[in-house]
Design a protein around this motif. Structure first.
Motif, mmCIF file in Angstrom:
data_model
loop_
_atom_site.group_PDB
_atom_site.id
_atom_site.type_symbol
_atom_site.label_atom_id
_atom_site.label_comp_id
_atom_site.label_asym_id
_atom_site.label_seq_id
_atom_site.Cartn_x
_atom_site.Cartn_y
_atom_site.Cartn_z
ATOM 1 N N ILE A 1 47.304 42.768 41.797
ATOM 2 C CA ILE A 1 47.983 41.570 41.320
ATOM 3 C C ILE A 1 49.463 41.704 41.660
ATOM 4 O O ILE A 1 50.054 42.770 41.447
ATOM 5 N N VAL A 2 50.060 40.638 42.199
ATOM 6 C CA VAL A 2 51.475 40.661 42.567
ATOM 7 C C VAL A 2 52.202 39.530 41.860
ATOM 8 O O VAL A 2 51.800 38.368 41.960
ATOM 9 N N ASP A 3 53.256 39.890 41.120
ATOM 10 C CA ASP A 3 54.165 38.900 40.559
ATOM 11 C C ASP A 3 55.497 39.041 41.284
ATOM 12 O O ASP A 3 55.862 40.131 41.728
ATOM 13 N N TYR A 4 56.231 37.943 41.405
ATOM 14 C CA TYR A 4 57.460 37.932 42.201
ATOM 15 C C TYR A 4 58.442 36.985 41.557
ATOM 16 O O TYR A 4 58.141 35.802 41.368
ATOM 17 N N GLY A 5 59.593 37.511 41.171
ATOM 18 C CA GLY A 5 60.573 36.638 40.533
ATOM 19 C C GLY A 5 61.592 37.413 39.726
ATOM 20 O O GLY A 5 62.004 38.515 40.109
ATOM 21 N N THR A 6 61.976 36.837 38.604
ATOM 22 C CA THR A 6 63.019 37.415 37.756
ATOM 23 C C THR A 6 62.591 38.770 37.211
ATOM 24 O O THR A 6 61.487 38.920 36.688
ATOM 25 N N ILE A 7 63.469 39.754 37.339
ATOM 26 C CA ILE A 7 63.211 41.064 36.736
ATOM 27 C C ILE A 7 63.823 41.042 35.338
ATOM 28 O O ILE A 7 65.036 41.136 35.172
ATOM 29 N N SER A 8 62.989 40.878 34.352
ATOM 30 C CA SER A 8 63.435 40.838 32.960
ATOM 31 C C SER A 8 62.410 41.568 32.112
ATOM 32 O O SER A 8 61.299 41.866 32.568
ATOM 33 N N SER A 9 62.783 41.854 30.873
ATOM 34 C CA SER A 9 61.862 42.551 29.979
ATOM 35 C C SER A 9 60.592 41.730 29.768
ATOM 36 O O SER A 9 59.494 42.282 29.654
ATOM 37 N N ARG A 10 60.746 40.412 29.742
ATOM 38 C CA ARG A 10 59.578 39.540 29.527
ATOM 39 C C ARG A 10 58.555 39.698 30.644
ATOM 40 O O ARG A 10 57.353 39.881 30.393
ATOM 41 N N TYR A 11 59.020 39.618 31.901
ATOM 42 C CA TYR A 11 58.083 39.680 33.021
ATOM 43 C C TYR A 11 57.600 41.111 33.275
ATOM 44 O O TYR A 11 56.466 41.307 33.733
ATOM 45 N N ALA A 12 58.434 42.091 32.979
ATOM 46 C CA ALA A 12 57.986 43.486 33.094
ATOM 47 C C ALA A 12 56.874 43.762 32.088
ATOM 48 O O ALA A 12 55.882 44.433 32.405
ATOM 49 N N GLU A 13 57.022 43.228 30.891
ATOM 50 C CA GLU A 13 55.994 43.404 29.871
ATOM 51 C C GLU A 13 54.723 42.663 30.252
ATOM 52 O O GLU A 13 53.608 43.152 30.020
ATOM 53 N N LEU A 14 54.871 41.482 30.851
ATOM 54 C CA LEU A 14 53.698 40.743 31.299
ATOM 55 C C LEU A 14 52.924 41.537 32.344
ATOM 56 O O LEU A 14 51.687 41.613 32.295
ATOM 57 N N ALA A 15 53.638 42.143 33.297
ATOM 58 C CA ALA A 15 52.976 42.946 34.322
ATOM 59 C C ALA A 15 52.281 44.144 33.693
ATOM 60 O O ALA A 15 51.137 44.491 34.049
ATOM 61 N N ARG A 16 52.951 44.779 32.739
ATOM 62 C CA ARG A 16 52.372 45.969 32.095
ATOM 63 C C ARG A 16 51.115 45.609 31.304
ATOM 64 O O ARG A 16 50.087 46.286 31.422
ATOM 65 N N THR A 17 51.187 44.557 30.507
ATOM 66 C CA THR A 17 50.034 44.189 29.679
ATOM 67 C C THR A 17 48.884 43.652 30.533
ATOM 68 O O THR A 17 47.709 43.886 30.205
ATOM 69 N N THR A 18 49.198 42.930 31.619
ATOM 70 C CA THR A 18 48.147 42.446 32.504
ATOM 71 C C THR A 18 47.378 43.614 33.101
ATOM 72 O O THR A 18 46.136 43.616 33.143
ATOM 73 N N GLN A 19 48.106 44.628 33.557
ATOM 74 C CA GLN A 19 47.450 45.808 34.118
ATOM 75 C C GLN A 19 46.655 46.548 33.052
ATOM 76 O O GLN A 19 45.536 47.022 33.311
ATOM 77 N N GLN A 20 47.215 46.635 31.858
ATOM 78 C CA GLN A 20 46.550 47.351 30.769
ATOM 79 C C GLN A 20 45.242 46.666 30.370
ATOM 80 O O GLN A 20 44.217 47.324 30.144
ATOM 81 N N ARG A 21 45.268 45.337 30.298
ATOM 82 C CA ARG A 21 44.082 44.596 29.867
ATOM 83 C C ARG A 21 42.981 44.568 30.921
ATOM 84 O O ARG A 21 41.794 44.572 30.599
ATOM 85 N N THR A 22 43.394 44.481 32.193
ATOM 86 C CA THR A 22 42.402 44.292 33.259
ATOM 87 C C THR A 22 42.052 45.566 34.009
ATOM 88 O O THR A 22 41.006 45.638 34.658
ATOM 89 N N GLY A 23 42.940 46.561 33.949
ATOM 90 C CA GLY A 23 42.738 47.767 34.739
ATOM 91 C C GLY A 23 43.071 47.579 36.207
ATOM 92 O O GLY A 23 42.804 48.463 37.029
ATOM 93 N N ILE A 24 43.670 46.436 36.558
ATOM 94 C CA ILE A 24 44.007 46.134 37.951
ATOM 95 C C ILE A 24 45.487 46.412 38.186
ATOM 96 O O ILE A 24 46.339 45.933 37.421
ATOM 97 N N PRO A 25 45.831 47.187 39.211
ATOM 98 C CA PRO A 25 47.249 47.454 39.497
ATOM 99 C C PRO A 25 48.043 46.161 39.617
ATOM 100 O O PRO A 25 47.623 45.229 40.308
ATOM 101 N N THR A 26 49.197 46.109 38.943
ATOM 102 C CA THR A 26 50.006 44.892 38.910
ATOM 103 C C THR A 26 51.449 45.216 39.253
ATOM 104 O O THR A 26 52.098 45.995 38.554
ATOM 105 N N LEU A 27 51.940 44.636 40.331
ATOM 106 C CA LEU A 27 53.307 44.864 40.786
ATOM 107 C C LEU A 27 54.193 43.673 40.446
ATOM 108 O O LEU A 27 53.796 42.524 40.641
ATOM 109 N N LEU A 28 55.393 43.948 39.960
ATOM 110 C CA LEU A 28 56.422 42.927 39.773
ATOM 111 C C LEU A 28 57.524 43.202 40.785
ATOM 112 O O LEU A 28 58.180 44.245 40.731
ATOM 113 N N LEU A 29 57.728 42.271 41.703
ATOM 114 C CA LEU A 29 58.732 42.441 42.757
ATOM 115 C C LEU A 29 59.960 41.592 42.451
ATOM 116 O O LEU A 29 59.847 40.488 41.923
ATOM 117 N N ASP A 30 61.123 42.124 42.808
ATOM 118 C CA ASP A 30 62.395 41.438 42.571
ATOM 119 C C ASP A 30 62.482 40.203 43.457
ATOM 120 O O ASP A 30 62.493 40.293 44.681
#
Length: 326
Positions: A105-134
């Motif tokens: 899973i790839v997210d791309y956009g604002t680097i903030s605590s909100r989106y970092a947490e979204l990437a972390r929880t998405t990976q935690q819930r699904t077990g699918i590697p999730t990258l947040l790119l600047d």
């Protein structure tokens, strides 16, 4: 003995190919990504535009509706992709993600605590590697290089990064630093807020973005609100504003409109200013910096989107750029 050694090496090969690598994403998280990736899920529209340029054959689909007109400006491999659920800005969509069976899973956009947490929880819930790119404009070349390494598309990433770098260093052809107000929507009453990633094009130009008081990247504004702000330049990201201006004496009474300082950005297949705030903004930056839109569009669409514009398509874009007369 030699036979046994060769057999052992052959048996090891599939394991070696599947070994994961650790990648540091834009938020500083270390993400373990598989070596073999064939199904990539973009978390939102900005990630989809990035992936659509780099590896459309690996992308599962578009997380927002794309009109037939927009799809006509993309190569077949990207134009034929289906619409899929959007992850950003929604409640838990674990079931929808699992149904798509992504490898990444790839997210791309604002680097903030909100989106970092979204990437972390998405990976935690699904077990699918999730990258947040600047997703900031200055980091576009780096985003291409990082994702290119992950997806083993280094050559394509290098081509795209070089175009991004060339556009980012284009000098402005005028020294003016106007006060600019930029809107989205056909009524022109949703205003981009200053100091946000969405306003990245103007920040890089050194233009002062003005907007009514409020919170968030977008703010509601009446024509009277805009009159009080009295911007030097009006930029509309929705081409339908041309019709709105033609019908509204109130809009035409604004100083920027009377002075002929109105710009309307094309939006096919994606907006030149934002909508979404992704790599497409490079084209808007170069255009607003004063460079020839015909040359820019011809080269950008061919390289970045992998689609050679037809004469009719090029004319469609250039017609949208024609001046607004009060």
């Amino acid at each position: 003995m030699l036979r046994r050694l060769v057999l052992a090496l052959l048996l090891l090969c599939p394991c070696v190919a599947a070994v994961a690598a650790n990648v540091a994403d834009g938020s500083g998280r270390s993400v373990s990504v598989p070596d073999h990736i064939v199904r990539v899920l973009p978390a939102g529209p900005p990630a989809a535009v990035l992936l659509g340029a780099l590896a459309p054959d690996l992308m599962l689909g578009w997380p927002e509706p794309l009109s037939p007109e927009a799809r006509a400006f993309l190569p077949p491999v990207a134009a034929q992709l289906p619409e899929i659920p959007r992850l950003t800005g929604r409640a838990d969509v674990t079931a929808q993600i699992e149904a798509l069976h992504p490898d990444l899973i790839v997210d791309y956009g604002t680097i903030s605590s909100r989106y970092a947490e979204l990437a972390r929880t998405t990976q935690q819930r699904t077990g699918i590697p999730t990258l947040l790119l600047d997703g900031s404009m200055a980091q576009i070349p780096n985003a291409f290089h990082l994702l290119g390494r992950v997806l083993h598309r280094e050559a394509r990433a290098d081509e795209l990064a070089k175009l991004a770098e060339a556009l980012l260093i284009l000098p402005a052809k005028q020294d003016a630093h106007p006060r600019v107000l930029c809107t989205r929507g056909a009524d022109g009453q949703t205003v981009i807020a200053p100091g946000t990633d969405v306003a990245g094009v103007f920040k890089r130009l050194g233009w002062e973005v003005v907007a009514p008081e409020g919170k968030g990247p977008f703010r509601g504004a009446t024509i009277d609100d805009i009159r009080k702000l009295d911007p030097d330049v009006l930029v509309f990201s929705d081409p339908d504003m041309r019709g709105t201006l033609a019908k509204s004496a109130e809009w035409r009474s604004l100083r920027a409109v009377r002075d002929g300082h109105v710009l309307i950005a094309p939006d096919l297949p994606f907006g030149w200013i934002e909508e979404p705030p992704s790599i497409n903004r490079l084209l808007g930056f170069a255009w607003l910096a004063g460079h020839d839109p015909k040359t820019l569009a011809t080269n950008f669409y061919a390289v970045m989107y992998g689609h050679a514009l037809t004469p009719t398509q090029l004319d469609t874009l250039l017609v949208e750029l024609r001046p607004i007369h009060p």
